[in-house]
Design a protein around this motif. Sequence first.
Motif, PDB file in Angstrom:
ATOM      1  N   UNK A 295       0.833  -1.206   0.000  1.00  0.00           N
ATOM      2  CA  UNK A 295       0.000   0.000   0.000  1.00  0.00           C
ATOM      3  C   UNK A 295       0.867   1.254   0.000  1.00  0.00           C
ATOM      4  N   UNK A 296       1.923   1.242   0.840  1.00  0.00           N
ATOM      5  CA  UNK A 296       2.807   2.404   0.922  1.00  0.00           C
ATOM      6  C   UNK A 296       3.537   2.652  -0.390  1.00  0.00           C
ATOM      7  N   UNK A 297       4.019   1.591  -1.032  1.00  0.00           N
ATOM      8  CA  UNK A 297       4.710   1.735  -2.315  1.00  0.00           C
ATOM      9  C   UNK A 297       3.785   2.319  -3.370  1.00  0.00           C
ATOM     10  N   UNK A 298       2.585   1.762  -3.477  1.00  0.00           N
ATOM     11  CA  UNK A 298       1.641   2.221  -4.503  1.00  0.00           C
ATOM     12  C   UNK A 298       1.277   3.685  -4.312  1.00  0.00           C
ATOM     13  N   UNK A 299       0.978   4.068  -3.068  1.00  0.00           N
ATOM     14  CA  UNK A 299       0.540   5.442  -2.828  1.00  0.00           C
ATOM     15  C   UNK A 299       1.712   6.411  -2.854  1.00  0.00           C
ATOM     16  N   UNK A 300       2.820   6.006  -2.208  1.00  0.00           N
ATOM     17  CA  UNK A 300       3.951   6.922  -2.097  1.00  0.00           C
ATOM     18  C   UNK A 300       4.565   7.256  -3.437  1.00  0.00           C
ATOM     19  N   UNK A 301       4.904   6.240  -4.236  1.00  0.00           N
ATOM     20  CA  UNK A 301       5.530   6.491  -5.527  1.00  0.00           C
ATOM     21  C   UNK A 301       4.567   7.122  -6.505  1.00  0.00           C
ATOM     22  N   UNK A 302       3.289   6.680  -6.472  1.00  0.00           N
ATOM     23  CA  UNK A 302       2.302   7.294  -7.361  1.00  0.00           C
ATOM     24  C   UNK A 302       2.104   8.755  -7.009  1.00  0.00           C
ATOM     25  N   UNK A 303       2.096   9.056  -5.684  1.00  0.00           N
ATOM     26  CA  UNK A 303       1.934  10.441  -5.269  1.00  0.00           C
ATOM     27  C   UNK A 303       3.085  11.317  -5.709  1.00  0.00           C
TER      28      UNK A 303
END
Length: 310
Positions: A295-303
């Motif tokens: 979840x952190x990877x998806x949101x952090x990098x996408x953000x």
Amino acid sequence: MTNSKGDRRTRRRPRHLTVDLGLLLTAVIWGINFSVVKLVLQHLDPLGFNALRFPFAAVAVWVLLRATGRPALPPRSEWLRVLGLGVVGHVIFQIAFIYGIDLTLTGNAALLLSTSPVWVLLIASALGRERFNRAILLGVIATLAGMAILITGGSQEVGGAGLGDLLVLGAALSWASFTVFGRRLTKRRGALEVTAWTLWAALPVIIVMGIPDLMRVDWSSVPVGIWFATAYTGIFGIAIAYLLWSRGMKAIGQSRTAVYQNLVPVIALATAWLWLGETPTAQQLGGAAVILSGVAVARGLAGRRRRPAP
């Protein structure tokens, strides 16, 4: 001009601070809510429980609307959209959630529901509202791997890929759909209004579905504390938490708001351990680490990819 920009940033900080505090409170409310729901379901059937707690939520948002002078009904042009969001975000979500948590461990339910931000990104990408990129792909793969670790232990103590786990996953997908499709309406009409309207749209369906369960209840055997717990799940777990979450989405955006959802399973696991005696297993903790990392990877990098250049 520099001073003017600095003043605007200073004025925005207190508002963002209250939003962040509200989202932190939401994480605590939802984290505790898993154990509260599990306790109440020892005395009430799932649909009957929903039929009791939703009126508490409906009254709470009505009081807030009246107190702030907001419109009690949506414009006619929005009725169909509000009805659809009510079905997805309340009827489908609540049925899947309440039956799911009744059939699986509290910790499993919290962890599986925490995957909803990844599904938000995936649904938004499919609709062209989010650019599908490597970050989202990595996040989805990691999240699926974490779910596999969590629910395929071959033991009921861990979850065992049971129906309850699958229902909670369905609830996560329902919540993600509600978030994506409700974002524009929330920006146009306001978080409180959308929370109230969609909840009221779902209320008759939820009450009618719960009547058969309520008719079988031996009310004399229901402890007084169960009524307080039911009120908590309706007023705080639904009305207040939904409102604070929608307010966060509108004020600081999806990525920053969704960060707080990572706290929910941590609080839920700790509460279930203390209240229900559900000691986290090594497999639960391993699945939790992989899921939250995804979840952190998806949101952090996408953000970061969406962030404009300074």
